[in-house]
Design an enzyme around this catalytic site. Structure first.
Site, mmCIF file in Angstrom:
data_model
loop_
_atom_site.group_PDB
_atom_site.id
_atom_site.type_symbol
_atom_site.label_atom_id
_atom_site.label_comp_id
_atom_site.label_asym_id
_atom_site.label_seq_id
_atom_site.Cartn_x
_atom_site.Cartn_y
_atom_site.Cartn_z
ATOM 1 N N ASN A 43 9.601 -21.374 14.660
ATOM 2 C CA ASN A 43 10.521 -20.413 15.263
ATOM 3 C C ASN A 43 11.946 -20.965 15.307
ATOM 4 O OD1 ASN A 43 11.064 -17.921 17.002
ATOM 5 N ND2 ASN A 43 11.785 -19.566 18.341
ATOM 6 N N GLU A 44 12.907 -20.152 14.857
ATOM 7 C CA GLU A 44 14.341 -20.480 14.937
ATOM 8 C C GLU A 44 14.569 -21.978 14.757
ATOM 9 O OE1 GLU A 44 15.814 -18.793 18.588
ATOM 10 O OE2 GLU A 44 15.196 -16.759 18.037
ATOM 11 N N HIS B 5 16.527 -12.957 13.130
ATOM 12 C CA HIS B 5 16.429 -12.476 14.501
ATOM 13 C C HIS B 5 17.756 -11.835 14.875
ATOM 14 C CE1 HIS B 5 13.032 -15.608 15.457
ATOM 15 N NE2 HIS B 5 12.744 -14.779 14.473
ATOM 16 N N GLU C 75 12.565 -10.862 15.248
ATOM 17 C CA GLU C 75 12.832 -10.651 16.666
ATOM 18 C C GLU C 75 14.060 -9.774 16.791
ATOM 19 O OE1 GLU C 75 13.361 -14.001 19.221
ATOM 20 O OE2 GLU C 75 11.602 -15.079 18.471
ATOM 21 N N TRP D 6 11.032 -8.185 20.495
ATOM 22 C CA TRP D 6 10.864 -9.259 21.485
ATOM 23 C C TRP D 6 11.061 -8.655 22.875
ATOM 24 C CZ3 TRP D 6 9.425 -14.308 21.080
ATOM 25 C CH2 TRP D 6 9.500 -15.066 22.257
ATOM 26 N N ARG E 19 3.282 -10.862 16.729
ATOM 27 C CA ARG E 19 3.791 -12.207 16.462
ATOM 28 C C ARG E 19 3.457 -13.052 17.686
ATOM 29 N NH1 ARG E 19 9.116 -14.794 16.970
ATOM 30 N NH2 ARG E 19 9.376 -16.410 15.387
ATOM 31 N N TYR F 22 20.136 -10.346 17.506
ATOM 32 C CA TYR F 22 20.572 -10.189 18.888
ATOM 33 C C TYR F 22 22.083 -9.895 18.890
ATOM 34 C CZ TYR F 22 15.923 -11.863 20.219
ATOM 35 O OH TYR F 22 14.561 -12.001 20.366
#
Length: 456
Positions: free
Chosen positions: A156-157, A224, A254, A284, A79, A226
Site C-alpha cells: 500500500n502507498e 489513490h 482508494e 475507502w 480490498r 484524494y
C-alpha cells in the site's frame, strides 16, 4: 512449439509426447490476466472493480459481518488491509485463507494488500517492498490455486513524497521479478508513489517500464485519489494521460469525498470517468477511520452499521455511477456474466437505440473512449420485447471500415462498414427489460466517429 492455456487452476509446465518425439509447452498462468488496458477475469471476460476497502488488520473481529454487508450492496471486490507484522499485528496464512473463502462465498474478488509499506522513504516506520514480498512468499501456499479470485496488491502507498523516482521503479521491478520467480502467477497490483496519489507523476510516466518486468505481462496499476484530485480536469487529465502513456490497466484503488485536512475530492468525476472508461474503483473505507473529525468523514458506514451510511457512503453505493448501479460480478462465479440489471447506463447519445420496429432487443453505445489511433466502446443490449429472449444479435454501423483489435462478451464479425455482434454463450438469455454489455477495441486513422447501433 504450441502453447495452451487451461481454465481454472490447472497448470502444467511441459508434456513430452514420446511417440512424436515432440515437446508441447503449456502455459502456467491461470486466473486474472491483462489485455491492453483491460483486466480480464479467469474466463477471459472483462472485469471492472466496483469495490470497498476494509481495514481487516485493525478490525479482525468485524470482518465477517463487514464482508456480508459489503456483498449486500452489490460490490464485486473488497480490498483487504493486511499486515506483514512490521508495523501492526501480522495476519497469518490461515487468517488470509479464511478471508479469501468468505469473499468467494459472497461472490466477491479479494484484492489483498500489505499496509505496512505506507509512505516508505518518508515515513520512518514504513516497511520496504522487499519485506512485503517476503510476506507474500511466506503465505504463498494459501494464495496458490486462488488465481481466479485473488489479486495481490504488493504494498500500500509504498513510497512517500519527494523520494527518488528510481526507488519506486526499481523496487517494484525487483518485487515483480521475485514474485514471478517464486511461481506466483496472480495479477499484481502496483500502487502509485507520493502516498498513492502520484502528484509527481512518477507512475504516470513510468508504469510501462515497471510492467515490462513482469514476464507474464499481468500487472495492473493503482492511483489513490484524494485532495490532489479536486476537479474534473485534474481527474480526466491524469486518467487519459496514464492510459495513453502506458497502455496498461489503471484502477482507482482508494478514493473518498474528502482528503487531507478535509479538502474536497471530485468523486463525481472519478466515478463517472471510471464508468465511461471501464476503470475499476474501490472506495475507502467501510468503517473505523479515526484520529480526527476529517478522518471520520472517510467512513462509508458509521460504526460498521450497514443501516447508517455516511453521506460519502450513500454517494458511493447508491449514487449515480455508484456500486449498486454499475457493479457486475466476475464471470467465474456461477451467476456472473449474465448482464441483468446491474450494469450502468451512462454514455449519452453515442449510438442509436432503435433497431427495426419488430426488434427483440435495442442497442446503444453507452461509452466511447479514444486515445492516439485506438478506441474502445461499451455497448448496451436490452430486451425490449414482451417475453424473455435466449439469443440476440445487434449491428454496429461505422462510417469507415473498422479495424477490430479485441472484443468481449460477444462474438463479432466484420462485413464492410458493418459489424455484427452475436451474444456470447453466457449472456444470450435476457429477461424482459434486462440488459447486458459487450465491449469492442479497435484502431482508427486519427479521426474516430462512434458507430451507430441497432438491434435485430
Amino acid at each position: 512449439m504450441q502453447n495452451f492455456r487451461f481454465p481454472g487452476n490447472f497448470c502444467v509446465k511441459a508434456l513430452w509426447q514420446t511417440a512424436a518425439i515432440m515437446m508441447i509447452s503449456l502455459s502456467c498462468q491461470a486466473g486474472f490476466s491483462v489485455s491492453g488496458t483491460q483486466l480480464l477475469d479467469g474466463n477471459g471476460n472483462p472485469f471492472v472493480m466496483r469495490g470497498i476497502n476494509h481495514s481487516h488488520t485493525w478490525f479482525t473481529s468485524r470482518t465477517t459481518q463487514a464482508i456480508e454487508d459489503i456483498a449486500s450492496v452489490k460490490a464485486n471486490t473488497v480490498r483487504v488491509v493486511l499486515s506483514n507484522g512490521y508495523r501492526w499485528n501480522r495476519n497469518s496464512a490461515s487468517d488470509v485463507a479464511d478471508i479469501i473463502q468468505q469473499l468467494k462465498a459472497h461472490k466477491m474478488i479479494a484484492v489483498l494488500e500489505v499496509h505496512d509499506t505506507t509512505g516508505y522513504g518518508e515515513e520512518s516506520a514504513a516497511a520496504s517492498l522487499d519485506s512485503a514480498v517476503d510476506y507474500w512468499l511466506d503465505i504463498a501456499s494459501v494464495l496458490e490455486g486462488e488465481e481466479d479470485y485473488v489479486i495481490i496488491n504488493i504494498g500500500n502507498e509504498p513510497i512517500g513524497n519527494n523520494v527518488s523516482s528510481s526507488v519506486w521503479i526499481n523496487d517494484h521491478m525487483d518485487a515483480i521479478r521475485r514474485l514471478r520467480d517464486a511461481g506466483l502467477t496472480h495479477t499484481l497490483l502496483v500502487d502509485a508513489p507520493s502516498w498513492g496519489q502520484d502528484w509527481e507523476r512518477v507512475m504516470l510516466n513510468n508504469a510501462a517500464t515497471v510492467a515490462s518486468a513482469d514476464v507474464l505481462q499481468n500487472t495492473v496499476f493503482s492511483v489513490h485519489m484524494y485532495q490532489i484530485y479536486p476537479d474534473h480536469s485534474t481527474v480526466y487529465n491524469y486518467i487519459t494521460q496514464f492510459l495513453e502513456n502506458n497502455q496498461v490497466p489503471l484502477v482507482i484503488g482508494e478514493f473518498a469525498s474528502v482528503g487531507y485536512q478535509g479538502a474536497s475530492v471530485d468523486v463525481d468525476s472519478i466515478m463517472a470517468l471510471s464508468e465511461e472508461m471501464g476503470l475499476g474503483y474501490i472506495g475507502w473505507s467501510w468503517s473505523g477511520n479515526s484520529g480526527s473529525a476529517e478522518s471520520a468523514l472517510l467512513d462509508i458506514t458509521i460504526d460498521f452499521n450497514l443501516n447508517n451510511l455516511s453521506e460519502w457512503g450513500d454517494r458511493l453505493i447508491n449514487g449515480e455511477n455508484g456500486i449498486r448501479a454499475t457493479a457486475q460480478p466476475a464471470t467465474v462465479f456461477a451467476d456472473g456474466g449474465d448482464g441483468g440489471d446491474n450494469g450502468g447506463d451512462n454514455g449519452g447519445d453515442n449510438g442509436g437505440d432503435n433497431g427495426n420496429a419488430d426488434s427483440l432487443v435495442s442497442c446503444e453505445v453507452t461509452a466511447a473512449y479514444t486515445w492516439g489511433t485506438g478506441y474502445q466502446l461499451e455497448v448496451k443490449v436490452t430486451n425490449i420485447s414482451t417475453a424473455p429472449v435466449e439469443h440476440w444479435q445487434v449491428s454496429l454501423e461505422y462510417e469507415e471500415a473498422p479495424e477490430l483489435v479485441n472484443f468481449w462478451n460477444a462474438d463479432l464479425t466484420a462485413d464492410g462498414l458493418k459489424v455484427l455482434a452475436n451474444n456470447a454463450s453466457w449472456n444470450g438469455s435476457l429477461g424482459v427489460g434486462s440488459s447486458t454489455y459487450f465491449g469492442v477495441q479497435g484502431n482508427h486513422d486519427g479521426s474516430f466517429i462512434s458507430p451507430s447501433c441497432s438491434g435485430n
